[in-house]
Design a protein around this motif. Structure first.
Motif, PDB file in Angstrom:
ATOM      1  N   SER A 170      51.440  24.501  37.433  1.00  0.00           N
ATOM      2  CA  SER A 170      52.471  23.478  37.589  1.00  0.00           C
ATOM      3  C   SER A 170      52.425  22.743  38.923  1.00  0.00           C
ATOM      4  N   CYS A 171      51.702  23.244  39.915  1.00  0.00           N
ATOM      5  CA  CYS A 171      51.632  22.568  41.210  1.00  0.00           C
ATOM      6  C   CYS A 171      50.658  21.383  41.121  1.00  0.00           C
ATOM      7  N   LEU A 172      50.643  20.569  42.171  1.00  0.00           N
ATOM      8  CA  LEU A 172      49.791  19.380  42.195  1.00  0.00           C
ATOM      9  C   LEU A 172      48.334  19.730  41.941  1.00  0.00           C
ATOM     10  N   TRP A 173      47.861  20.828  42.544  1.00  0.00           N
ATOM     11  CA  TRP A 173      46.436  21.169  42.479  1.00  0.00           C
ATOM     12  C   TRP A 173      46.080  21.712  41.115  1.00  0.00           C
ATOM     13  N   CYS A 174      46.976  22.455  40.495  1.00  0.00           N
ATOM     14  CA  CYS A 174      46.731  22.894  39.118  1.00  0.00           C
ATOM     15  C   CYS A 174      46.695  21.702  38.175  1.00  0.00           C
ATOM     16  N   GLU A 175      47.585  20.725  38.399  1.00  0.00           N
ATOM     17  CA  GLU A 175      47.581  19.535  37.554  1.00  0.00           C
ATOM     18  C   GLU A 175      46.271  18.769  37.675  1.00  0.00           C
ATOM     19  N   LYS A 176      45.614  18.877  38.841  1.00  0.00           N
ATOM     20  CA  LYS A 176      44.316  18.241  39.045  1.00  0.00           C
ATOM     21  C   LYS A 176      43.168  19.100  38.527  1.00  0.00           C
ATOM     22  N   GLY A 177      43.456  20.317  38.101  1.00  0.00           N
ATOM     23  CA  GLY A 177      42.411  21.228  37.639  1.00  0.00           C
ATOM     24  C   GLY A 177      41.701  21.964  38.750  1.00  0.00           C
ATOM     25  N   ALA A 178      42.227  21.860  39.991  1.00  0.00           N
ATOM     26  CA  ALA A 178      41.638  22.564  41.140  1.00  0.00           C
ATOM     27  C   ALA A 178      42.379  23.886  41.320  1.00  0.00           C
ATOM     28  N   TYR A 179      42.166  24.800  40.380  1.00  0.00           N
ATOM     29  CA  TYR A 179      42.979  26.017  40.345  1.00  0.00           C
ATOM     30  C   TYR A 179      42.769  26.911  41.556  1.00  0.00           C
ATOM     31  N   SER A 180      41.605  26.852  42.174  1.00  0.00           N
ATOM     32  CA  SER A 180      41.374  27.649  43.377  1.00  0.00           C
ATOM     33  C   SER A 180      42.330  27.277  44.498  1.00  0.00           C
ATOM     34  N   LEU A 181      42.890  26.079  44.447  1.00  0.00           N
ATOM     35  CA  LEU A 181      43.771  25.580  45.497  1.00  0.00           C
ATOM     36  C   LEU A 181      45.245  25.702  45.117  1.00  0.00           C
ATOM     37  N   CYS A 182      45.547  26.423  44.051  1.00  0.00           N
ATOM     38  CA  CYS A 182      46.918  26.578  43.566  1.00  0.00           C
ATOM     39  C   CYS A 182      47.847  27.034  44.689  1.00  0.00           C
ATOM     40  N   ASP A 183      49.019  26.411  44.755  1.00  0.00           N
ATOM     41  CA  ASP A 183      49.995  26.748  45.796  1.00  0.00           C
ATOM     42  C   ASP A 183      50.800  28.002  45.476  1.00  0.00           C
ATOM     43  N   ASN A 184      50.880  28.389  44.213  1.00  0.00           N
ATOM     44  CA  ASN A 184      51.810  29.448  43.808  1.00  0.00           C
ATOM     45  C   ASN A 184      51.135  30.468  42.889  1.00  0.00           C
ATOM     46  N   TYR A 185      49.927  30.865  43.246  1.00  0.00           N
ATOM     47  CA  TYR A 185      49.142  31.719  42.354  1.00  0.00           C
ATOM     48  C   TYR A 185      49.516  33.190  42.476  1.00  0.00           C
ATOM     49  N   ASP A 186      49.159  33.927  41.460  1.00  0.00           N
ATOM     50  CA  ASP A 186      49.162  35.385  41.473  1.00  0.00           C
ATOM     51  C   ASP A 186      47.693  35.814  41.462  1.00  0.00           C
ATOM     52  N   TYR A 187      47.434  37.104  41.721  1.00  0.00           N
ATOM     53  CA  TYR A 187      46.033  37.527  41.829  1.00  0.00           C
ATOM     54  C   TYR A 187      45.961  39.025  41.595  1.00  0.00           C
ATOM     55  N   TYR A 188      45.121  39.401  40.630  1.00  0.00           N
ATOM     56  CA  TYR A 188      44.919  40.829  40.396  1.00  0.00           C
ATOM     57  C   TYR A 188      44.248  41.474  41.615  1.00  0.00           C
ATOM     58  N   GLY A 189      44.817  42.567  42.083  1.00  0.00           N
ATOM     59  CA  GLY A 189      44.218  43.315  43.176  1.00  0.00           C
ATOM     60  C   GLY A 189      44.733  42.982  44.555  1.00  0.00           C
ATOM     61  N   SER A 190      45.507  41.892  44.694  1.00  0.00           N
ATOM     62  CA  SER A 190      46.096  41.589  46.002  1.00  0.00           C
ATOM     63  C   SER A 190      47.565  41.202  45.909  1.00  0.00           C
ATOM     64  N   ARG A 191      47.983  40.682  44.744  1.00  0.00           N
ATOM     65  CA  ARG A 191      49.387  40.330  44.521  1.00  0.00           C
ATOM     66  C   ARG A 191      49.967  41.055  43.309  1.00  0.00           C
ATOM     67  N   SER A 192      49.102  41.401  42.367  1.00  0.00           N
ATOM     68  CA  SER A 192      49.458  42.245  41.219  1.00  0.00           C
ATOM     69  C   SER A 192      48.435  43.369  41.136  1.00  0.00           C
ATOM     70  N   ASP A 193      48.813  44.450  40.451  1.00  0.00           N
ATOM     71  CA  ASP A 193      47.922  45.610  40.380  1.00  0.00           C
ATOM     72  C   ASP A 193      46.556  45.233  39.825  1.00  0.00           C
ATOM     73  N   GLY A 194      45.513  45.766  40.473  1.00  0.00           N
ATOM     74  CA  GLY A 194      44.147  45.444  40.129  1.00  0.00           C
ATOM     75  C   GLY A 194      43.458  46.524  39.323  1.00  0.00           C
ATOM     76  N   ALA A 195      42.127  46.563  39.429  1.00  0.00           N
ATOM     77  CA  ALA A 195      41.296  47.298  38.477  1.00  0.00           C
ATOM     78  C   ALA A 195      40.612  48.535  39.050  1.00  0.00           C
ATOM     79  N   MET A 196      40.969  48.963  40.253  1.00  0.00           N
ATOM     80  CA  MET A 196      40.464  50.257  40.707  1.00  0.00           C
ATOM     81  C   MET A 196      41.326  51.340  40.072  1.00  0.00           C
ATOM     82  N   ALA A 197      41.208  51.406  38.760  1.00  0.00           N
ATOM     83  CA  ALA A 197      42.016  52.291  37.933  1.00  0.00           C
ATOM     84  C   ALA A 197      41.295  52.465  36.607  1.00  0.00           C
ATOM     85  N   GLU A 198      41.754  53.415  35.837  1.00  0.00           N
ATOM     86  CA  GLU A 198      41.115  53.637  34.542  1.00  0.00           C
ATOM     87  C   GLU A 198      41.469  52.539  33.537  1.00  0.00           C
TER      88      GLU A 198
END
Length: 354
Positions: free
Chosen positions: A90-118
């Protein structure tokens, strides 16, 4: 299930925690392989994560064992890899398709639980289905491979280019393989460790330079009839190497900065003159997520694994059980530590002797 939980920098514990309960738009992935990203090392040892405690790990592959009732196009038994960025869309950068530059992203392993698990619960929008001919090891390195491809796209690579890879870590070695597969005119790899340069030779570098023993820019000029390389990419994040990349570039060269330094970059008057007088293009390369999400860098990386011989086989230097993760992540931050890609296998109890 077992999971590597970080409570604070240098406080990592392998604990028994509940298996995640998936939501209607998620799947449950049994993690086959999970790699250590270069960003995981300072995260685990210095900076911490955005939430605590958290399960680390964002480079992974596995098999779907449960599917939410709103998920379409995926089934139990599918092999998958997972782009870890969760854009807001929903941010300007997502609307442009530049998802790497998202202002309000979540991320597995640093903002949500990641995959060093079973097991890990993953949004279906973050799944890439894989041919079963691709090994779980290769699939778990799709993230660094996609980062490498993105840097080559930012550099506007063509087969006419001479490419200098500065820093022969996993991302640099994937960029090297891409350049080789795509027929680069010449590929030069520079690093300070002979062990990494040996792998670069094995993977197809035409020239290797030990920049601890000789001046990288002089060596690059010597190997290019005095012209320099048309593409120079820094994967190290070391300021001295970043400056050397500028000195190594040809006129009209493209210098790409990918390695994260968290340090200032001071340029000499000579280097500033080179930027202007040689009309150098200096660009950053950040992550790999573009439209349509996750983007061409991810889908092409999977195709290169499947059809063109790209592989992490010689990039992975350590294959370990999940229980070794805390001590390994701590040791990777020690001065002089030499690691390529470190891979953990959460559902194979004893990989160290295999």
């Amino acid at each position: 299930m077992k999971a590597v939980r970080m409570y604070a920098p240098k406080d990592l514990r392998v604990e028994e925690i509940p298996v995640p309960r998936i939501k209607s738009g998620e799947v449950l992935v049994k993690v086959a392989a999970v790699g250590v990203c270069g960003s995981d090392i300072p995260r685990a040892n210095i900076y911490g994560a955005h939430v605590s405690p958290i399960t680390l790990g964002h480079e992974f592959s596995g098999e779907i064992i449960e599917v939410g009732n709103q998920v379409r196009g995926f089934a139990v038994g599918d092999h998958v890899t997972v782009p870890p960025l969760i854009p807001c869309h929903s941010c300007l950068w997502c609307e442009k398709g530049a998802y790497s530059l998202c202002d309000n992203y979540d991320y597995y392993g640093s903002r949500s639980d990641g995959a060093m698990a079973e097991y890990i619960a993953v949004k279906s929008s973050n799944l890439i289905q894989l041919p079963k001919s691709i090994s779980f090891e290769d699939a778990a390195t799709t993230d660094p491979a996609a980062n490498a491809l993105h840097s080559m796209a930012v550099a506007k690579f063509t087969p006419d280019d001479t490419v200098c890879i500065c820093g022969a870590g996993p991302i640099g070695l994937f960029a090297l393989q891409y350049a080789k597969i795509k027929g680069a005119k010449k590929i030069i790899a520079a690093d300070i460790l002979e062990e990494k340069l040996d792998i670069a030779r094995l993977l197809g570098a035409d020239v290797v330079i030990n920049s601890a023993r000789e001046d990288m820019a002089e060596a690059v000029k010597n190997e290019t009839d005095g012209y320099g390389a048309s593409i120079v990419i820094d994967f190290s994040g070391i300021p001295a190497a970043q400056a050397a990349c500028i000195r190594s570039a040809s006129k009209l060269g493209r210098v790409i900065l990918l390695g994260i330094s968290h340090k200032s970059l001071s340029l000499s008057d000579y280097e500033v003159d080179l930027i202007m007088r040689s009309e150098l293009e200096i660009k950053g390369s950040w992550n790999s997520f573009t439209h349509p999400f996750p983007g061409n860098d991810w889908t092409e990386a999977v195709e290169l694994f499947e059809k063109h011989g790209m592989s992490a086989k010689n990039i992975i230097t350590h294959r370990l059980p999940l229980e070794d993760a805390p001590k390994t992540l701590l040791s990777m931050a020690e001065p002089g530590a030499c690691f390529g890609k470190v891979m953990f296998f959460p559902n194979i109890p004893d990989m160290e002797n295999k």
